[in-house]
Design a protein around this motif. Structure first.
Motif, PDB file in Angstrom:
ATOM      1  N   LEU A  64      54.215  30.283  39.918  1.00  0.00           N
ATOM      2  CA  LEU A  64      53.564  30.986  41.029  1.00  0.00           C
ATOM      3  C   LEU A  64      52.118  30.542  41.235  1.00  0.00           C
ATOM      4  N   GLN A  65      51.662  29.594  40.409  1.00  0.00           N
ATOM      5  CA  GLN A  65      50.306  29.035  40.470  1.00  0.00           C
ATOM      6  C   GLN A  65      49.247  30.081  40.116  1.00  0.00           C
ATOM      7  N   TYR A  66      49.558  30.863  39.103  1.00  0.00           N
ATOM      8  CA  TYR A  66      48.631  31.811  38.496  1.00  0.00           C
ATOM      9  C   TYR A  66      47.984  32.778  39.515  1.00  0.00           C
ATOM     10  N   PRO A  67      48.793  33.575  40.177  1.00  0.00           N
ATOM     11  CA  PRO A  67      48.250  34.520  41.175  1.00  0.00           C
ATOM     12  C   PRO A  67      47.372  35.584  40.517  1.00  0.00           C
ATOM     13  N   GLU A  68      46.352  36.008  41.210  1.00  0.00           N
ATOM     14  CA  GLU A  68      45.444  37.039  40.680  1.00  0.00           C
ATOM     15  C   GLU A  68      45.820  38.441  41.165  1.00  0.00           C
ATOM     16  N   TYR A  69      46.595  38.510  42.276  1.00  0.00           N
ATOM     17  CA  TYR A  69      46.966  39.815  42.828  1.00  0.00           C
ATOM     18  C   TYR A  69      48.444  39.812  43.232  1.00  0.00           C
ATOM     19  N   ASP A  70      49.080  40.975  43.112  1.00  0.00           N
ATOM     20  CA  ASP A  70      50.478  41.100  43.518  1.00  0.00           C
ATOM     21  C   ASP A  70      50.561  41.470  45.001  1.00  0.00           C
ATOM     22  N   PRO A  71      51.755  41.634  45.575  1.00  0.00           N
ATOM     23  CA  PRO A  71      51.877  41.914  47.016  1.00  0.00           C
ATOM     24  C   PRO A  71      51.243  43.236  47.463  1.00  0.00           C
ATOM     25  N   HIS A  72      50.998  44.142  46.511  1.00  0.00           N
ATOM     26  CA  HIS A  72      50.376  45.422  46.863  1.00  0.00           C
ATOM     27  C   HIS A  72      48.867  45.412  46.639  1.00  0.00           C
ATOM     28  N   GLY A  73      48.336  44.231  46.268  1.00  0.00           N
ATOM     29  CA  GLY A  73      46.897  44.115  46.065  1.00  0.00           C
ATOM     30  C   GLY A  73      46.416  44.473  44.673  1.00  0.00           C
ATOM     31  N   ASP A  74      47.346  44.726  43.746  1.00  0.00           N
ATOM     32  CA  ASP A  74      46.958  45.075  42.372  1.00  0.00           C
ATOM     33  C   ASP A  74      46.688  43.802  41.566  1.00  0.00           C
ATOM     34  N   PRO A  75      45.651  43.812  40.710  1.00  0.00           N
ATOM     35  CA  PRO A  75      45.320  42.622  39.926  1.00  0.00           C
ATOM     36  C   PRO A  75      46.381  42.309  38.874  1.00  0.00           C
ATOM     37  N   ILE A  76      46.665  41.032  38.676  1.00  0.00           N
ATOM     38  CA  ILE A  76      47.658  40.590  37.693  1.00  0.00           C
ATOM     39  C   ILE A  76      46.938  40.087  36.449  1.00  0.00           C
ATOM     40  N   PRO A  77      47.159  40.703  35.296  1.00  0.00           N
ATOM     41  CA  PRO A  77      46.545  40.205  34.056  1.00  0.00           C
ATOM     42  C   PRO A  77      47.026  38.790  33.739  1.00  0.00           C
ATOM     43  N   ASN A  78      46.129  37.959  33.183  1.00  0.00           N
ATOM     44  CA  ASN A  78      46.560  36.623  32.778  1.00  0.00           C
ATOM     45  C   ASN A  78      47.191  36.676  31.388  1.00  0.00           C
ATOM     46  N   GLU A  79      47.497  35.517  30.826  1.00  0.00           N
ATOM     47  CA  GLU A  79      48.191  35.457  29.543  1.00  0.00           C
ATOM     48  C   GLU A  79      47.410  36.150  28.433  1.00  0.00           C
ATOM     49  N   LYS A  80      46.068  36.182  28.563  1.00  0.00           N
ATOM     50  CA  LYS A  80      45.219  36.817  27.554  1.00  0.00           C
ATOM     51  C   LYS A  80      44.959  38.289  27.843  1.00  0.00           C
ATOM     52  N   GLY A  81      45.573  38.808  28.903  1.00  0.00           N
ATOM     53  CA  GLY A  81      45.405  40.226  29.239  1.00  0.00           C
ATOM     54  C   GLY A  81      44.173  40.529  30.061  1.00  0.00           C
ATOM     55  N   VAL A  82      43.513  39.495  30.560  1.00  0.00           N
ATOM     56  CA  VAL A  82      42.295  39.673  31.371  1.00  0.00           C
ATOM     57  C   VAL A  82      42.700  39.749  32.836  1.00  0.00           C
ATOM     58  N   PHE A  83      42.093  40.676  33.579  1.00  0.00           N
ATOM     59  CA  PHE A  83      42.399  40.787  34.998  1.00  0.00           C
ATOM     60  C   PHE A  83      41.156  41.196  35.773  1.00  0.00           C
ATOM     61  N   GLN A  84      41.193  40.946  37.084  1.00  0.00           N
ATOM     62  CA  GLN A  84      40.072  41.268  37.960  1.00  0.00           C
ATOM     63  C   GLN A  84      39.925  42.788  38.068  1.00  0.00           C
ATOM     64  N   LYS A  85      38.717  43.276  37.858  1.00  0.00           N
ATOM     65  CA  LYS A  85      38.458  44.706  38.015  1.00  0.00           C
ATOM     66  C   LYS A  85      38.313  45.030  39.499  1.00  0.00           C
ATOM     67  N   GLN A  86      38.907  46.137  39.904  1.00  0.00           N
ATOM     68  CA  GLN A  86      38.850  46.551  41.298  1.00  0.00           C
ATOM     69  C   GLN A  86      37.952  47.758  41.475  1.00  0.00           C
ATOM     70  N   SER A  87      37.266  47.781  42.611  1.00  0.00           N
ATOM     71  CA  SER A  87      36.611  49.020  42.975  1.00  0.00           C
ATOM     72  C   SER A  87      37.714  49.925  43.520  1.00  0.00           C
ATOM     73  N   LYS A  88      37.648  51.214  43.171  1.00  0.00           N
ATOM     74  CA  LYS A  88      38.733  52.118  43.539  1.00  0.00           C
ATOM     75  C   LYS A  88      38.350  53.026  44.712  1.00  0.00           C
ATOM     76  N   LYS A  89      37.596  52.495  45.649  1.00  0.00           N
ATOM     77  CA  LYS A  89      37.237  53.283  46.818  1.00  0.00           C
ATOM     78  C   LYS A  89      38.467  53.477  47.690  1.00  0.00           C
ATOM     79  N   THR A  90      38.730  54.704  48.045  1.00  0.00           N
ATOM     80  CA  THR A  90      39.886  54.987  48.894  1.00  0.00           C
ATOM     81  C   THR A  90      39.453  55.154  50.351  1.00  0.00           C
ATOM     82  N   LEU A  91      40.407  54.994  51.237  1.00  0.00           N
ATOM     83  CA  LEU A  91      40.129  55.158  52.666  1.00  0.00           C
ATOM     84  C   LEU A  91      39.551  56.535  52.962  1.00  0.00           C
TER      85      LEU A  91
END
Length: 218
Positions: free
Chosen positions: A121-148
């Motif tokens: 998949l060429q190491y995607p950082e986000y899934d189809p719902h916009g959630d961050p995907i952890p890499n092999e080491k368990g590291v993932f992009q932190k998201q701001s959780k501001k809601t509409l």
């Protein structure tokens, strides 16, 4: 040590609740509500997880994952989100279909398969719902959780993720003409019940606070 699917689901849910709370802790009632089970069932499972050194927990207290429990939870989440991405991008499942299928596929044990899937998949950082995907080491992009629901009238924002992955909610989002990276203009918000009037692609829509609480924006 082997873990049951149910145990993995508990760990995954504790982790997600902890992220939302920014404390990395979960309450028994929160966990029961998220899993749609009775608090008594949660207490029984927590005893098992504590016995396996996966959670730190005392009766009536907060639940926190141990280092091992956190690693396992992140691994399950990684597999889930990679499978969602594969189903959406390569097999043309709709974004409201992928969650339930990924719930089954996330329990596959083969690390080699998952790493190859990530590579494919060429190491995607986000899934189809916009959630961050952890890499092999368990590291993932932190998201701001501001809601509409926190956006001010007159402001514009962009939808980057959803909190509710249920089929019914995602189908409703699609019916409004809304998807990941779509722009939203907030026209008004009712003080009484939080109902919002928003503009999407030039069309005006009225949405409930429950809806706006489940849309993540930047």
């Amino acid at each position: 040590m082997d873990f049951s699917y149910t145990e993995e689901n508990y760990l995954k849910t504790i982790f997600k609740i902890g992220l939302d709370n920014t404390t990395e802790e979960a309450g028994t009632n929160e966990l029961a509500a998220a899993l749609s089970v009775k608090p008594a069932s949660v207490n029984e499972m927590l005893k098992k997880l504590k016995g396996k050194k996966l959670v730190n927990y005392e009766k009536y207290g907060k639940i926190k994952l141990t280092k091992t429990g956190r690693e396992l939870a992140v691994d399950v989440i990684r597999k889930h989100r990679l499978w969602e991405t594969f189903l959406y991008e390569k097999l043309e499942f709709s974004w409201d279909e992928v969650h339930e299928v990924a719930e089954e596929l996330e329990h596959i044990r083969s690390k080699k398969l998952i790493n190859r899937l990530d590579q494919f998949l060429q190491y995607p950082e986000y899934d189809p719902h916009g959630d961050p995907i952890p890499n092999e080491k368990g590291v993932f992009q932190k998201q701001s959780k501001k809601t509409l629901s926190k956006a001010e009238p007159g402001s514009s924002c962009k939808m980057v993720a959803v909190k509710d992955n249920s089929t019914s909610f995602l189908q409703y989002v699609v019916s409004l003409g809304l998807g990941i990276n779509n722009k939203i203009k907030v026209i008004a918000r009712e003080a009484f019940d939080g109902m919002m009037t928003i503009e999407i692609n030039g069309e005006t829509k009225s949405v409930s606070q429950k809806f706006s609480d489940n849309i993540i924006v930047i």
